[in-house]
Design an enzyme around this catalytic site. Structure first.
Site, PDB file in Angstrom:
ATOM      1  N   GLU A   1       0.823  -1.209   0.000  1.00 13.80           N
ATOM      2  CA  GLU A   1       0.000   0.000   0.000  1.00 13.80           C
ATOM      3  C   GLU A   1       0.857   1.258   0.000  1.00 13.80           C
ATOM      4  O   GLU A   1       1.865   1.345   0.714  1.00 13.80           O
ATOM      5  CB  GLU A   1      -0.917   0.001   1.220  1.00 13.80           C
ATOM      6  CG  GLU A   1      -1.998  -1.049   1.049  1.00 13.80           C
ATOM      7  CD  GLU A   1      -3.080  -0.926   2.094  1.00 13.80           C
ATOM      8  OE1 GLU A   1      -3.915  -0.015   1.985  1.00 13.80           O
ATOM      9  OE2 GLU A   1      -3.077  -1.747   3.011  1.00 13.80           O
TER      10      GLU A   1
ATOM     11  N   CYS B   1       3.649   8.389   0.924  1.00 10.69           N
ATOM     12  CA  CYS B   1       3.934   7.521   2.067  1.00 10.69           C
ATOM     13  C   CYS B   1       4.039   6.096   1.529  1.00 10.69           C
ATOM     14  O   CYS B   1       3.079   5.566   0.977  1.00 10.69           O
ATOM     15  CB  CYS B   1       2.776   7.659   3.056  1.00 10.69           C
ATOM     16  SG  CYS B   1       2.936   6.568   4.463  1.00 10.69           S
TER      17      CYS B   1
ATOM     18  N   CYS C   1       3.163  -6.299   8.616  1.00  9.07           N
ATOM     19  CA  CYS C   1       4.182  -5.840   9.572  1.00  9.07           C
ATOM     20  C   CYS C   1       4.249  -6.823  10.737  1.00  9.07           C
ATOM     21  O   CYS C   1       3.218  -7.259  11.236  1.00  9.07           O
ATOM     22  CB  CYS C   1       3.829  -4.448  10.094  1.00  9.07           C
ATOM     23  SG  CYS C   1       5.076  -3.807  11.240  1.00  9.07           S
TER      24      CYS C   1
ATOM     25  N   CYS D   1       1.891  -3.098  17.106  1.00 10.78           N
ATOM     26  CA  CYS D   1       1.405  -1.859  17.716  1.00 10.78           C
ATOM     27  C   CYS D   1      -0.110  -1.964  17.843  1.00 10.78           C
ATOM     28  O   CYS D   1      -0.806  -2.301  16.876  1.00 10.78           O
ATOM     29  CB  CYS D   1       1.812  -0.656  16.877  1.00 10.78           C
ATOM     30  SG  CYS D   1       3.600  -0.544  16.690  1.00 10.78           S
TER      31      CYS D   1
ATOM     32  N   CYS E   1      -2.699  -0.016  15.507  1.00 17.34           N
ATOM     33  CA  CYS E   1      -2.450  -0.014  14.063  1.00 17.34           C
ATOM     34  C   CYS E   1      -3.107  -1.218  13.387  1.00 17.34           C
ATOM     35  O   CYS E   1      -2.927  -2.353  13.812  1.00 17.34           O
ATOM     36  CB  CYS E   1      -0.942  -0.034  13.825  1.00 17.34           C
ATOM     37  SG  CYS E   1      -0.506  -0.319  12.113  1.00 17.34           S
TER      38      CYS E   1
ATOM     39  N   CYS F   1      -2.743   7.358   8.840  1.00 16.71           N
ATOM     40  CA  CYS F   1      -1.766   6.619   9.638  1.00 16.71           C
ATOM     41  C   CYS F   1      -2.433   5.513  10.438  1.00 16.71           C
ATOM     42  O   CYS F   1      -3.432   5.746  11.107  1.00 16.71           O
ATOM     43  CB  CYS F   1      -1.158   7.564  10.665  1.00 16.71           C
ATOM     44  SG  CYS F   1       0.259   8.377  10.064  1.00 16.71           S
TER      45      CYS F   1
END
Ligand code: SF4
Length: 352
Positions: A90, A103, A110, A114, A117, A342
């Site tokens: 992405e 970005c 990942c 976190c 996220c 984000c």
């Protein structure tokens, strides 16, 4: 098939030498793939036709396919791409009045967990190759400015998409080297920022690099107790380890290089004035009070238990920091309606 977009010029020259071609062919190919952002050998017409055909048989100039593109009310564009082996990548284009920012992702998914996220829910699918990192940006630039269209001076890149960039360190650094090349995309180091969740040994390694982009460290909590929950990587490297690495890096800063901390504000969790005070104390303890803080109000997502802070709370947090001598900036959420903001990237469909 080798993806030649990920090959530096020296390696392209080796390939051409094996083919009995002169070294300047490497320059022609590099300028075509990067400078003019061409994604097929056939378009690079300064190479002889027979050579282009041969290259098409033995290699490829493109490995990413755009599956969907979502355009936000605010002009932000989110690109959901797929690698040749089916993994999501992405990339987000964020226009602002003065400059555009892209970005990009360093990994598919990942491995870090976190808690705020959405990407974390995917787990690590795999590291992206050098060519995949570079090609994301080529695709976005071509979409926005047309194939080969000039990139406005001041376009910024941030490695803040999916993935922890420092867990794909080598590929990331080599991709950035290529991206900044004057015959290529020519987005210079000072326009690129890499954000890490705190892979401490890599911060030391990064500090030793002769040429490097700007660094951001995502902190998001002023105490180990809170950070262990919000960013479990903290169990591996405690805040003390992280801040010592941050200080060591700060000492190596050269003119024009930027270093920031990022702090995701989660409503009712880490956005109180007492946390702002603890954060200011933490920075002072490590003599990092001059490093600016980017405050990022949380972006909501169904699968996450957090909610954004109120504007009043954001203002109070910022004011508290500033009253204690710490400069803080609030990052305006962009592209929330298309899940481009984000922490929202998770290969999810959005509203077109
Ligand atoms: S915030 Fe960044 S490092 Fe943390 S899980 Fe999400 S993508 Fe990974």
């Amino acid at each position: 098939m080798p993806h030649l977009t990920g090959f530096p010029r020296a390696e392209l020259a080796e390939i051409f030498s094996e083919l009995g071609e002169p070294p300047y062919r490497a320059d022609q190919l590099f300028r075509g793939l990067h400078g003019r952002r061409q994604q097929s050998f056939d378009e690079i017409t300064d190479l002889p036709k027979a050579l282009r055909e041969h290259l098409s048989e033995m290699a490829t100039a493109s490995v990413l396919k755009v599956e969907s593109k979502y355009v936000s009310r605010d002009g932000t564009r989110r690109f959901l791409m797929k690698t040749h082996d089916g993994f999501p990548v992405e990339t987000v284009y964020i226009p602002t009045e003065n400059r555009d920012t892209i970005c990009f992702s360093s990994q598919s998914g990942c491995p870090l967990k976190c808690d705020f996220c959405l990407t974390a829910k995917l787990g690590l699918l795999r590291n992206l190759t050098i060519g995949e990192i570079v090609e994301q940006i080529i695709i976005v630039l071509n979409d926005v400015y047309g194939v080969g269209g000039e990139t406005p001076h001041g376009t910024n890149l941030v490695a803040m998409g999916a993935g922890e960039p420092f867990l794909n360190f080598e590929n990331l650094i080599r991709a950035i080297e290529m991206i900044s090349h004057k015959d290529g995309l020519f987005i210079v180091y000072s326009r690129i920022t890499v954000s890490t969740a705190g892979i401490v040994p890599k911060i030391y390694e990064f500090a030793k690099l002769e040429r490097r982009p700007n660094l951001a460290i995502s902190l998001s909590a002023p105490t180990d107790e809170m950070r262990n929950i919000l960013m479990p990587i903290n169990k591996r490297w405690k805040i003390d380890d992280l801040m010592q690495a941050a200080k060591a890096f700060e000492k190596t800063l050269k003119r024009g290089e930027r270093f920031t901390f990022e702090y995701v504000l989660l409503g009712g969790v880490n956005d109180g004035v007492e946390q702002a005070r603890a954060l200011a104390r933490l920075l002072a303890k490590y003599d990092l009070g001059r490093v600016k803080i980017n405050l990022i109000p949380h972006n909501p997502a169904e699968q996450l238990d957090y909610h954004p802070p109120t504007p009043e709370q954001v203002a109070a947090f910022k004011n508290e920091l500033e009253s204690l001598g710490v400069s803080a900036y609030v990052r305006t959420p962009r592209g929330r309606d298309i899940y481009a903001a984000c922490g929202q990237l998770a290969a999810k469909a959005g509203t077109h």
